[in-house]
Design a protein around this motif. Structure first.
Motif, PDB file in Angstrom:
ATOM      1  N   TYR A  88     -12.112  -1.989  -0.424  1.00  0.00           N
ATOM      2  CA  TYR A  88     -12.210  -0.854  -1.592  1.00  0.00           C
ATOM      3  C   TYR A  88     -12.190  -1.906  -3.549  1.00  0.00           C
ATOM      4  CZ  TYR A  88     -10.887   2.690  -4.723  1.00  0.00           C
ATOM      5  OH  TYR A  88     -11.307   3.457  -5.509  1.00  0.00           O
ATOM      6  N   GLY A  89     -10.818  -2.485  -2.881  1.00  0.00           N
ATOM      7  CA  GLY A  89     -10.895  -3.379  -4.095  1.00  0.00           C
ATOM      8  C   GLY A  89      -9.149  -2.203  -5.201  1.00  0.00           C
ATOM      9  N   GLN A  90      -8.480  -1.368  -4.698  1.00  0.00           N
ATOM     10  CA  GLN A  90      -7.497  -0.592  -4.670  1.00  0.00           C
ATOM     11  C   GLN A  90      -6.945  -0.461  -4.430  1.00  0.00           C
ATOM     12  OE1 GLN A  90      -8.235   2.171  -8.589  1.00  0.00           O
ATOM     13  NE2 GLN A  90      -9.764   1.651  -9.036  1.00  0.00           N
ATOM     14  N   ILE A  91      -5.101  -0.313  -4.155  1.00  0.00           N
ATOM     15  CA  ILE A  91      -3.941  -0.133  -3.416  1.00  0.00           C
ATOM     16  C   ILE A  91      -4.147   0.843  -3.797  1.00  0.00           C
ATOM     17  CG2 ILE A  91      -1.953  -0.059  -2.915  1.00  0.00           C
ATOM     18  CD1 ILE A  91      -1.643  -3.438  -4.205  1.00  0.00           C
ATOM     19  N   LEU A  92      -4.079   1.856  -2.240  1.00  0.00           N
ATOM     20  CA  LEU A  92      -4.051   3.723  -2.697  1.00  0.00           C
ATOM     21  C   LEU A  92      -2.210   3.394  -2.571  1.00  0.00           C
ATOM     22  CD1 LEU A  92      -6.708   3.184  -1.326  1.00  0.00           C
ATOM     23  CD2 LEU A  92      -6.228   4.659  -0.075  1.00  0.00           C
ATOM     24  N   PRO A  93      -2.076   4.855  -3.312  1.00  0.00           N
ATOM     25  CA  PRO A  93      -1.141   4.886  -3.547  1.00  0.00           C
ATOM     26  C   PRO A  93       0.013   5.992  -1.989  1.00  0.00           C
ATOM     27  CG  PRO A  93      -2.535   6.628  -4.435  1.00  0.00           C
ATOM     28  CD  PRO A  93      -3.030   5.258  -4.360  1.00  0.00           C
ATOM     29  N   LYS A  94       0.973   6.008  -1.360  1.00  0.00           N
ATOM     30  CA  LYS A  94       1.121   6.997  -0.966  1.00  0.00           C
ATOM     31  C   LYS A  94       1.460   8.791  -0.687  1.00  0.00           C
ATOM     32  CE  LYS A  94       5.702   7.901   2.049  1.00  0.00           C
ATOM     33  NZ  LYS A  94       5.476   8.748   2.466  1.00  0.00           N
ATOM     34  N   ALA A  95       1.393   8.579  -1.879  1.00  0.00           N
ATOM     35  CA  ALA A  95       0.446  10.019  -1.731  1.00  0.00           C
ATOM     36  C   ALA A  95      -0.875  10.612  -1.504  1.00  0.00           C
ATOM     37  CB  ALA A  95       0.938  10.866  -3.228  1.00  0.00           C
ATOM     38  N   LEU A  96      -1.750   9.237  -1.668  1.00  0.00           N
ATOM     39  CA  LEU A  96      -3.102   9.334  -0.318  1.00  0.00           C
ATOM     40  C   LEU A  96      -3.869   8.823   0.304  1.00  0.00           C
ATOM     41  CD1 LEU A  96      -6.112   8.457  -3.015  1.00  0.00           C
ATOM     42  CD2 LEU A  96      -6.413   7.969  -0.633  1.00  0.00           C
ATOM     43  N   LEU A  97      -2.479   8.597   0.917  1.00  0.00           N
ATOM     44  CA  LEU A  97      -2.481   7.762   2.024  1.00  0.00           C
ATOM     45  C   LEU A  97      -1.614   9.334   3.450  1.00  0.00           C
ATOM     46  CD1 LEU A  97      -1.302   4.357   2.220  1.00  0.00           C
ATOM     47  CD2 LEU A  97      -3.919   4.594   2.162  1.00  0.00           C
ATOM     48  N   ASP A  98      -1.242  10.326   2.497  1.00  0.00           N
ATOM     49  CA  ASP A  98      -0.615  11.298   2.975  1.00  0.00           C
ATOM     50  C   ASP A  98      -1.625  12.625   3.407  1.00  0.00           C
ATOM     51  OD1 ASP A  98       1.880   9.979   3.952  1.00  0.00           O
ATOM     52  OD2 ASP A  98       3.208  10.496   2.315  1.00  0.00           O
ATOM     53  N   ILE A  99      -2.532  12.540   3.228  1.00  0.00           N
ATOM     54  CA  ILE A  99      -3.422  13.674   2.665  1.00  0.00           C
ATOM     55  C   ILE A  99      -3.925  13.782   3.923  1.00  0.00           C
ATOM     56  CG2 ILE A  99      -5.821  14.802   1.637  1.00  0.00           C
ATOM     57  CD1 ILE A  99      -4.123  13.464  -0.992  1.00  0.00           C
ATOM     58  N   PRO A 100      -5.305  12.680   4.692  1.00  0.00           N
ATOM     59  CA  PRO A 100      -5.696  13.014   6.166  1.00  0.00           C
ATOM     60  C   PRO A 100      -4.328  12.909   7.132  1.00  0.00           C
ATOM     61  CG  PRO A 100      -5.385  10.891   5.171  1.00  0.00           C
ATOM     62  CD  PRO A 100      -4.584  11.133   4.496  1.00  0.00           C
ATOM     63  N   ARG A 101      -5.343  13.782   7.405  1.00  0.00           N
ATOM     64  CA  ARG A 101      -4.501  14.194   9.014  1.00  0.00           C
ATOM     65  C   ARG A 101      -4.536  13.585  10.002  1.00  0.00           C
ATOM     66  NH1 ARG A 101      -6.380  16.178  14.395  1.00  0.00           N
ATOM     67  NH2 ARG A 101      -8.754  15.832  13.421  1.00  0.00           N
ATOM     68  N   LEU A 102      -5.238  12.237  10.019  1.00  0.00           N
ATOM     69  CA  LEU A 102      -5.236  11.284  11.417  1.00  0.00           C
ATOM     70  C   LEU A 102      -5.070   9.506  10.730  1.00  0.00           C
ATOM     71  CD1 LEU A 102      -8.447  12.439  13.320  1.00  0.00           C
ATOM     72  CD2 LEU A 102      -6.163  12.555  13.948  1.00  0.00           C
ATOM     73  N   GLY A 103      -4.678   9.706   9.082  1.00  0.00           N
ATOM     74  CA  GLY A 103      -4.286   8.616   8.623  1.00  0.00           C
ATOM     75  C   GLY A 103      -5.426   8.108   8.258  1.00  0.00           C
ATOM     76  N   ALA A 104      -5.061   7.113   7.471  1.00  0.00           N
ATOM     77  CA  ALA A 104      -6.081   6.438   6.537  1.00  0.00           C
ATOM     78  C   ALA A 104      -5.856   4.595   7.732  1.00  0.00           C
ATOM     79  CB  ALA A 104      -6.144   6.007   5.327  1.00  0.00           C
ATOM     80  N   VAL A 105      -7.544   4.299   7.546  1.00  0.00           N
ATOM     81  CA  VAL A 105      -7.500   2.887   8.012  1.00  0.00           C
ATOM     82  C   VAL A 105      -8.524   2.134   7.628  1.00  0.00           C
ATOM     83  CG1 VAL A 105      -7.565   4.047  10.074  1.00  0.00           C
ATOM     84  CG2 VAL A 105      -9.927   3.290   9.163  1.00  0.00           C
ATOM     85  N   ASN A 106      -8.171   0.533   7.834  1.00  0.00           N
ATOM     86  CA  ASN A 106      -8.824  -0.027   6.599  1.00  0.00           C
ATOM     87  C   ASN A 106      -9.300  -1.295   7.670  1.00  0.00           C
ATOM     88  OD1 ASN A 106      -9.604  -0.729   4.534  1.00  0.00           O
ATOM     89  ND2 ASN A 106      -7.956  -2.996   5.121  1.00  0.00           N
ATOM     90  N   VAL A 107     -10.782  -1.800   7.113  1.00  0.00           N
ATOM     91  CA  VAL A 107     -11.524  -2.456   7.694  1.00  0.00           C
ATOM     92  C   VAL A 107     -11.275  -3.972   7.165  1.00  0.00           C
ATOM     93  CG1 VAL A 107     -13.634  -3.371   9.182  1.00  0.00           C
ATOM     94  CG2 VAL A 107     -13.402  -0.714   8.895  1.00  0.00           C
ATOM     95  N   HIS A 108     -10.828  -4.753   7.667  1.00  0.00           N
ATOM     96  CA  HIS A 108      -9.893  -6.363   7.149  1.00  0.00           C
ATOM     97  C   HIS A 108     -10.404  -7.490   7.615  1.00  0.00           C
ATOM     98  CE1 HIS A 108      -7.434  -8.397   4.826  1.00  0.00           C
ATOM     99  NE2 HIS A 108      -7.256  -9.362   5.317  1.00  0.00           N
TER     100      HIS A 108
END
Length: 314
Positions: A88-108
């Motif tokens: 994506y190119g930007q670091i996601l803040p904790k406030a955003l990471l906490d929103i999804p029920r199952l979390g946020a995953v990254n393909v690195h």
């Protein structure tokens, strides 16, 4: 019950991952970087992922800063089950990471914890790694520091450059995510903390990284050239002009000339002496102000190239 997934990505690497995800799952929103001026004419151009979202008819959001309250609130309103990111190119803040029920995953695009950061594909080749891969991981506040869900490996061959490896890893990432999503959505996947003792960082390529140092050994130079091909391109200096080198071969021949010297003109280009006196054959180049071309075409009509000393010995 249909899950709600938000996808976040920007460059070409992310497009196959988005398309594969869209085939079987409800991608309710795509978030990408803003359009930017591109080329000499500075034409305002959408990122590849934004273009893909339009083609797939998926709602698109392109915030200047993902931390903006308006962007975070939009995501909160959608109550996503999962956020999937890929370059994506930007670091996601904790406030955003906490929103999804199952979390946020990254393909690195590396085998974490090795090659955290923005240029894992370039650096894996430049550093002479024998293998790399794709890691699916949970996102955390740190740089690529979250728990590992799963990964897949691939060998790095002498014929690979960043372009070929980029495409292979992109498709491997798409398949890995597709295979793992059922477990993710069911909450039955594994997660393993990264070994902090094995961490390496792969920062974005700088202007200084692009210049070749002919005092380096041949293998390092060869890896440097293919690690920066086809973008941004490694370069040297010839007669005061910048010469980008996009293709090269590692030869089993040596020369007594000083490093950086063109030793001979060959059928496919020309050879250059490295720091350990081993020869590298240059096969594809681009002189400043000219088009990219085969080195054999570049040498045609140029006299007395043998013995020319290229810039870039530190």
């Amino acid at each position: 019950m249909t899950e709600t997934i938000i996808f976040m990505g920007t460059p070409d690497f992310s497009v196959p991952i988005l398309k594969k995800l869209h085939e079987k799952h409800n991608v309710a929103l795509v978030i990408s970087q803003p359009d930017k001026p591109v080329g000499r004419k500075r034409v305002l151009t959408s990122p590849p992922v934004a273009e893909a979202a339009k083609t797939l008819d998926i709602p698109l959001l392109q915030p200047q800063d993902i931390r903006q309250e308006e962007a975070v609130e939009k995501i909160r309103e959608m109550a996503p089950d999962l956020i999937v990111t890929a370059a994506y190119g930007q670091i996601l803040p904790k406030a955003l990471l906490d929103i999804p029920r199952l979390g946020a995953v990254n393909v690195h695009a590396s085998l974490l914890p090795k090659h955290r950061g923005g240029a894992p594909i370039h650096r894996a080749i430049m550093e002479g790694d024998a293998e790399t891969g794709v890691t699916l991981m949970y996102m955390a506040e740190g740089l690529d520091s979250g728990d590992i869900i799963t990964s897949v490996k691939t060998n790095i061959t002498p014929e690979d450059d960043t372009g070929t490896l980029h495409d292979r890893l992109s498709h491997l990432g798409a398949e890995l995510l597709n295979e793992t999503l059922p477990a993710l959505l069911a909450g039955t996947n594994t997660r393993v903390p990264q070994d902090e003792g094995q961490v390496t960082i792969s920062p974005n390529i700088s202007k200084e990284d692009e210049q070749l140092d002919w005092g380096d050994d041949a293998k390092h130079l060869f890896n440097h050239i293919r690690g920066l091909s086809p973008w941004p391109g490694a370069y040297t200096e010839m007669d005061g002009k910048r010469l980008k080198i996009y293709g090269a071969r590692l030869l089993e021949k040596h020369s007594k000339r000083q490093p950086g010297t063109i030793d001979s003109v060959t059928e496919d280009g020309f050879t250059v002496v490295s720091g350990d006196r081993r020869l590298i054959e240059v096969t594809q180049v681009q002189l400043a102000g000219k088009k990219r071309t085969d080195a054999s075409e570049f040498t045609a009509g140029r006299q007395n190239l043998e013995g020319t000393i290229l810039g870039g010995i530190r």
